[in-house]
Scaffold this motif. Structure first.
Motif, PDB file in Angstrom:
ATOM      1  N   ILE A   1       0.847  -1.207   0.000  1.00  0.00           N
ATOM      2  CA  ILE A   1       0.000   0.000   0.000  1.00  0.00           C
ATOM      3  C   ILE A   1       0.880   1.254   0.000  1.00  0.00           C
ATOM      4  O   ILE A   1       0.620   2.225  -0.718  1.00  0.00           O
ATOM      5  N   HIS A   2       1.943   1.197   0.793  1.00  0.00           N
ATOM      6  CA  HIS A   2       2.810   2.364   0.954  1.00  0.00           C
ATOM      7  C   HIS A   2       3.497   2.719  -0.370  1.00  0.00           C
ATOM      8  O   HIS A   2       3.511   3.879  -0.790  1.00  0.00           O
ATOM      9  N   HIS A   3       4.049   1.723  -1.033  1.00  0.00           N
ATOM     10  CA  HIS A   3       4.763   1.973  -2.289  1.00  0.00           C
ATOM     11  C   HIS A   3       3.790   2.181  -3.456  1.00  0.00           C
ATOM     12  O   HIS A   3       3.878   3.179  -4.183  1.00  0.00           O
TER      13      HIS A   3
ATOM     14  N   ASN B   1      11.349  11.789  -0.693  1.00  0.00           N
ATOM     15  CA  ASN B   1      11.498  11.206   0.648  1.00  0.00           C
ATOM     16  C   ASN B   1      11.304   9.697   0.623  1.00  0.00           C
ATOM     17  O   ASN B   1      12.059   8.948   1.257  1.00  0.00           O
ATOM     18  N   HIS B   2      10.282   9.256  -0.097  1.00  0.00           N
ATOM     19  CA  HIS B   2      10.025   7.810  -0.141  1.00  0.00           C
ATOM     20  C   HIS B   2      11.107   7.068  -0.910  1.00  0.00           C
ATOM     21  O   HIS B   2      11.483   5.957  -0.536  1.00  0.00           O
ATOM     22  N   THR B   3      11.631   7.676  -1.956  1.00  0.00           N
ATOM     23  CA  THR B   3      12.732   7.038  -2.701  1.00  0.00           C
ATOM     24  C   THR B   3      13.916   6.804  -1.766  1.00  0.00           C
ATOM     25  O   THR B   3      14.500   5.712  -1.735  1.00  0.00           O
TER      26      THR B   3
ATOM     27  N   GLY C   1       5.161  13.027   9.577  1.00  0.00           N
ATOM     28  CA  GLY C   1       6.437  13.603   9.179  1.00  0.00           C
ATOM     29  C   GLY C   1       7.530  12.564   9.120  1.00  0.00           C
ATOM     30  O   GLY C   1       7.256  11.367   8.982  1.00  0.00           O
ATOM     31  N   TRP C   2       8.757  13.042   9.261  1.00  0.00           N
ATOM     32  CA  TRP C   2       9.942  12.208   9.052  1.00  0.00           C
ATOM     33  C   TRP C   2      11.005  12.532  10.086  1.00  0.00           C
ATOM     34  O   TRP C   2      11.114  13.670  10.548  1.00  0.00           O
ATOM     35  N   ALA C   3      11.817  11.506  10.404  1.00  0.00           N
ATOM     36  CA  ALA C   3      13.062  11.723  11.143  1.00  0.00           C
ATOM     37  C   ALA C   3      14.221  11.467  10.182  1.00  0.00           C
ATOM     38  O   ALA C   3      14.121  10.589   9.305  1.00  0.00           O
TER      39      ALA C   3
ATOM     40  N   LEU D   1      13.435   8.097   8.093  1.00  0.00           N
ATOM     41  CA  LEU D   1      12.411   7.239   8.690  1.00  0.00           C
ATOM     42  C   LEU D   1      11.051   7.928   8.579  1.00  0.00           C
ATOM     43  O   LEU D   1      10.847   9.021   9.119  1.00  0.00           O
ATOM     44  N   ASP D   2      10.156   7.265   7.874  1.00  0.00           N
ATOM     45  CA  ASP D   2       8.800   7.762   7.670  1.00  0.00           C
ATOM     46  C   ASP D   2       7.990   7.473   8.934  1.00  0.00           C
ATOM     47  O   ASP D   2       7.852   6.311   9.326  1.00  0.00           O
ATOM     48  N   VAL D   3       7.471   8.521   9.577  1.00  0.00           N
ATOM     49  CA  VAL D   3       6.626   8.284  10.756  1.00  0.00           C
ATOM     50  C   VAL D   3       5.168   8.714  10.531  1.00  0.00           C
ATOM     51  O   VAL D   3       4.427   8.954  11.471  1.00  0.00           O
TER      52      VAL D   3
ATOM     53  N   GLU E   1       1.419   7.710   9.910  1.00  0.00           N
ATOM     54  CA  GLU E   1       0.734   6.485  10.344  1.00  0.00           C
ATOM     55  C   GLU E   1       0.620   5.467   9.219  1.00  0.00           C
ATOM     56  O   GLU E   1       0.661   4.255   9.460  1.00  0.00           O
ATOM     57  N   HIS E   2       0.542   5.911   7.980  1.00  0.00           N
ATOM     58  CA  HIS E   2       0.409   4.947   6.872  1.00  0.00           C
ATOM     59  C   HIS E   2       1.638   4.033   6.769  1.00  0.00           C
ATOM     60  O   HIS E   2       1.586   2.986   6.149  1.00  0.00           O
ATOM     61  N   ALA E   3       2.753   4.444   7.398  1.00  0.00           N
ATOM     62  CA  ALA E   3       3.989   3.654   7.332  1.00  0.00           C
ATOM     63  C   ALA E   3       3.982   2.478   8.297  1.00  0.00           C
ATOM     64  O   ALA E   3       4.771   1.551   8.148  1.00  0.00           O
TER      65      ALA E   3
HETATM   66 MN    MN Z   1       5.016   7.331   3.597  1.00  0.00          MN
END
Ligand code: MN
Length: 203
Positions: free
Chosen positions: A26-28, A82-84, A130-132, A163-165, A167-169
């Motif tokens: 789902i994420h990708h 970011n996802h890449t 967001g992201w760390a 790191l994707d934080v 909730e969908h992650a």
């Molecule tokens: Mn994501």
């Protein structure tokens, strides 16, 4: 021109049990593809701002975009970049924690454990989505977090580890337990890739 979603560099199930197959699919295929589609819709309307540019270059110069498309590019171009980075920073095999970047991490944060704690704190305390990040600013390592899909590139920083934080992650497997997802993350970090980026970008 248009931006392209690359396949994952491993199987959807490769990160089990730390990240489950359904979340990866789902994420990708849905979330990341959605960012790419939204980005390409803007590119089609305003091709001159994107011609011949990697998305990273666009994000570095986000302030030069016209104001009416800046947010949508920040969100969806950021989502794409970011996802890449996130996919490339994960590994299906547990990797040795070694390399020049690890030496630099220990020097900067006093120990690898202290680094992990500080990174986890940035990831845990990011309110909402967001992201760390572990980033390079010049030749200095820093831990930062960003809201939404904001990229450290737009702040003049080079992301090394993401790191994707959102909730969908993690929500399908971990529900509200973001901390458990962050703990699991350390088992699948692609330190070779983080080190490669460090060597490529350090001054
Ligand atoms: Mn994501």
């Amino acid at each position: 021109m248009s931006y392209i979603l690359k396949d994952l560099p491993y199987a959807y199930s490769a990160l089990e049990p730390y990240i489950d197959e359904q979340t990866m699919r789902i994420h990708h295929d849905k979330h990341h593809q959605g960012y790419v589609n939204n980005l390409n819709a803007i590119v089609e309307k305003h091709p001159s701002f994107f011609e011949g540019k990697e998305i990273e270059e666009v994000l570095k110069n986000i302030d030069t975009l016209p104001e009416d498309i800046r947010s949508i590019v920040k969100n969806n171009g950021g989502g794409h970049a970011n996802h890449t980075l996130f996919w490339e920073g994960l590994s299906e095999e547990k990797q040795a924690v070694e390399g020049e970047v690890i030496d630099a991490i220990i020097k900067t944060f006093t120990s690898f454990e202290a680094f992990k704690e500080a990174f986890a704190k940035a990831a845990t305390t990011r309110f909402g989505s967001g992201w760390a990040w572990l980033v390079l600013q010049g030749d200095t390592l820093e831990i930062v977090s960003t809201a939404n899909q904001d990229s450290p590139l737009s702040d003049g920083k080079i992301p090394l580890l993401a790191l994707d934080v959102w909730e969908h992650a993690y929500y399908l497997k971990y529900q509200n337990l973001r901390g458990d997802y962050i703990t699991a993350f350390w088992n699948i970090v692609n330190w070779q890739e983080v080190n490669r980026r460090y060597l490529q970008y350090k001054k």
